[in-house]
Design a protein around this motif. Structure first.
Motif, mmCIF file in Angstrom:
data_model
loop_
_atom_site.group_PDB
_atom_site.id
_atom_site.type_symbol
_atom_site.label_atom_id
_atom_site.label_comp_id
_atom_site.label_asym_id
_atom_site.label_seq_id
_atom_site.Cartn_x
_atom_site.Cartn_y
_atom_site.Cartn_z
ATOM 1 N N ARG A 103 -12.228 -6.439 4.753
ATOM 2 C CA ARG A 103 -11.377 -7.411 4.424
ATOM 3 C C ARG A 103 -11.791 -9.067 4.887
ATOM 4 N NH1 ARG A 103 -7.408 -3.541 5.968
ATOM 5 N NH2 ARG A 103 -7.552 -4.468 8.390
ATOM 6 N N VAL A 104 -12.308 -9.239 6.154
ATOM 7 C CA VAL A 104 -12.888 -10.320 6.620
ATOM 8 C C VAL A 104 -14.246 -10.870 5.420
ATOM 9 C CG1 VAL A 104 -14.353 -11.460 8.402
ATOM 10 C CG2 VAL A 104 -12.422 -10.414 8.820
ATOM 11 N N LEU A 105 -15.088 -9.949 5.185
ATOM 12 C CA LEU A 105 -16.057 -10.336 4.230
ATOM 13 C C LEU A 105 -15.606 -10.848 2.882
ATOM 14 C CD1 LEU A 105 -18.663 -7.352 4.507
ATOM 15 C CD2 LEU A 105 -18.858 -9.645 5.221
ATOM 16 N N ALA A 106 -14.533 -9.929 2.560
ATOM 17 C CA ALA A 106 -13.851 -10.288 0.958
ATOM 18 C C ALA A 106 -12.839 -11.447 1.142
ATOM 19 C CB ALA A 106 -13.107 -9.142 0.686
ATOM 20 N N GLY A 107 -12.256 -11.782 2.138
ATOM 21 C CA GLY A 107 -11.247 -12.715 2.422
ATOM 22 C C GLY A 107 -11.764 -14.191 2.967
ATOM 23 N N HIS A 108 -12.643 -13.996 3.488
ATOM 24 C CA HIS A 108 -13.385 -15.142 4.377
ATOM 25 C C HIS A 108 -14.799 -15.519 3.818
ATOM 26 C CE1 HIS A 108 -9.644 -15.052 6.733
ATOM 27 N NE2 HIS A 108 -9.690 -14.061 6.660
ATOM 28 N N ALA A 109 -15.213 -15.511 2.894
ATOM 29 C CA ALA A 109 -16.468 -15.390 2.434
ATOM 30 C C ALA A 109 -17.311 -17.009 2.526
ATOM 31 C CB ALA A 109 -16.702 -15.169 0.851
ATOM 32 N N ALA A 110 -16.521 -17.711 2.208
ATOM 33 C CA ALA A 110 -16.727 -19.463 2.343
ATOM 34 C C ALA A 110 -16.975 -19.660 3.970
ATOM 35 C CB ALA A 110 -15.909 -20.292 1.781
ATOM 36 N N ASP A 111 -16.411 -18.848 4.731
ATOM 37 C CA ASP A 111 -16.614 -19.357 6.274
ATOM 38 C C ASP A 111 -17.878 -18.282 6.673
ATOM 39 O OD1 ASP A 111 -14.186 -20.850 6.330
ATOM 40 O OD2 ASP A 111 -13.139 -19.041 6.487
ATOM 41 N N LEU A 112 -18.486 -17.676 6.087
ATOM 42 C CA LEU A 112 -19.595 -16.544 6.467
ATOM 43 C C LEU A 112 -20.920 -17.277 5.912
ATOM 44 C CD1 LEU A 112 -17.947 -13.264 6.158
ATOM 45 C CD2 LEU A 112 -18.233 -14.776 8.197
ATOM 46 N N VAL A 113 -20.992 -18.442 5.539
ATOM 47 C CA VAL A 113 -22.195 -19.149 4.979
ATOM 48 C C VAL A 113 -22.995 -20.219 5.925
ATOM 49 C CG1 VAL A 113 -23.347 -20.455 3.150
ATOM 50 C CG2 VAL A 113 -21.337 -18.888 2.712
ATOM 51 N N PRO A 114 -24.026 -19.749 6.505
ATOM 52 C CA PRO A 114 -24.554 -20.711 7.373
ATOM 53 C C PRO A 114 -24.959 -22.098 6.695
ATOM 54 C CG PRO A 114 -25.854 -18.596 7.724
ATOM 55 C CD PRO A 114 -24.946 -18.546 6.485
#
Length: 313
Positions: free
Chosen positions: A267-278
């Motif tokens: 759920r975190v991968l799918a819902g917070h993708a924009a926050d996981l980009v270095p």
């Protein structure tokens, strides 16, 4: 019309913006994420994932740990020293099948495909090396022991029938060796631009060699796990656009990871993708919800698959 499992999951990922689901309700537990070397995107991505997990799912106490990457991360998953691990798709498929460099099949599953790795063959701009064949008989930093790039670089030279003096070095060691003229090239697999290579380029101008001409031979031996990818012009200052070989980076789970914890990570991968980009990343190499379930021959963790279906509503 027949709706396949993949079609249903993709449809669910396409409608994430307005979705909400209950968070992780299981017992508090640690979630160790085996990442990669300092100076690369593996560790940067894993640290961002840990931050988001800790923010969104406080009952999961996530930490990212530096490692020598893919092969070591699989060993950590196998030995119970990690719950999650970032692993290149080619290494993951070989481990799942028990193919070289693994002697027996390993047990694990995937949470998702998180980003595209770029295989980068780095040489000094003033060094005179302009093709893979120029490296015949020369010292080359092939990647750290236990890394996916060491597996790839070995496969590449074997398929190209080129013999080199291979040195297994960590990225920092390889950079120092390139500067000191102790190696004529270094291999690295990671995002574009890799911060450590950007820093190197400031003091020792570099260039990258195109590798796409060797893609057919690699695909003939290992299948479609390898793709052609483009390095944008000026991703590294002074380096023009070129084509190289890419491979997906998968987030894998240990067999012991419970379904509800795996679902929370999905759920975190799918819902917070924009926050996981270095921050340094360029282009479209990072997590895309449309390709999240594209894990190749590695099956999705049941908890992750369940989460993606639930997000479809």
């Amino acid at each position: 019309m027949t709706v396949t499992r993949r079609t249903a999951l993709l449809a669910g990922l396409a409608t994430l913006a307005g979705c909400s689901t209950a968070g992780y309700q299981g017992p508090e537990r640690e979630v160790v994420i085996a990442a990669g070397e300092s100076g690369g995107f593996y560790l940067a991505f894993a640290e961002l994932l840990a931050q988001q997990l800790n923010r969104v799912e406080p009952r999961l106490r996530a930490t990212a740990v530096a490692t020598e990457a893919s092969v070591e991360n699989l060993r950590r998953l196998r030995d119970g020293r990690a719950d999650l691990g970032l692993v290149l798709g080619d290494v993951a498929e070989s481990a799942f099948a028990g193919a070289d460099p693994f002697s027996v099949p390993m047990s694990f599953s995937a949470i998702g495909r998180v980003y595209e790795n770029y295989h980068q063959l780095v040489v000094r701009a003033d060094g005179g090396v302009r093709s893979l064949s120029d490296l015949a008989g020369r010292p080359v930093a092939m990647g750290a022991n236990g890394s996916g790039v060491a597996v790839f670089s070995t496969r590449l030279f074997a398929r190209a029938e080129i013999s080199v003096h291979a040195k297994n070095l960590l990225l920092g060691e390889a950079i120092n060796a390139l500067v000191a003229h102790e190696v004529d090239a270094l291999f690295w697999s990671g995002g574009i631009p890799t911060p450590a290579l950007t820093e190197l380029n400031r003091t020792t101008p570099i260039t990258l060699l195109p590798l796409d001409a060797h893609l057919p031979a690699l695909r003939a031996g290992y299948g479609p796990v390898y793709d052609q990818v483009h390095v944008p012009a000026q991703a590294y200052q002074g380096v023009g656009e070129l084509r190289t070989i890419g491979v997906a980076n998968l987030l894998l789970a240990a067999p012991s990871l419970p379904d509800d914890a795996a679902a929370a990570v999905a759920r975190v991968l799918a819902g917070h993708a924009a926050d996981l980009v270095p921050a340094p990343a360029v282009g479209t190499q990072f997590l895309d919800v449309r390709t999240l379930i594209g894990t190749g021959k590695v099956p999705l963790h049941p908890g992750a698959a369940s989460a993606y279906r639930a997000l479809h509503g």
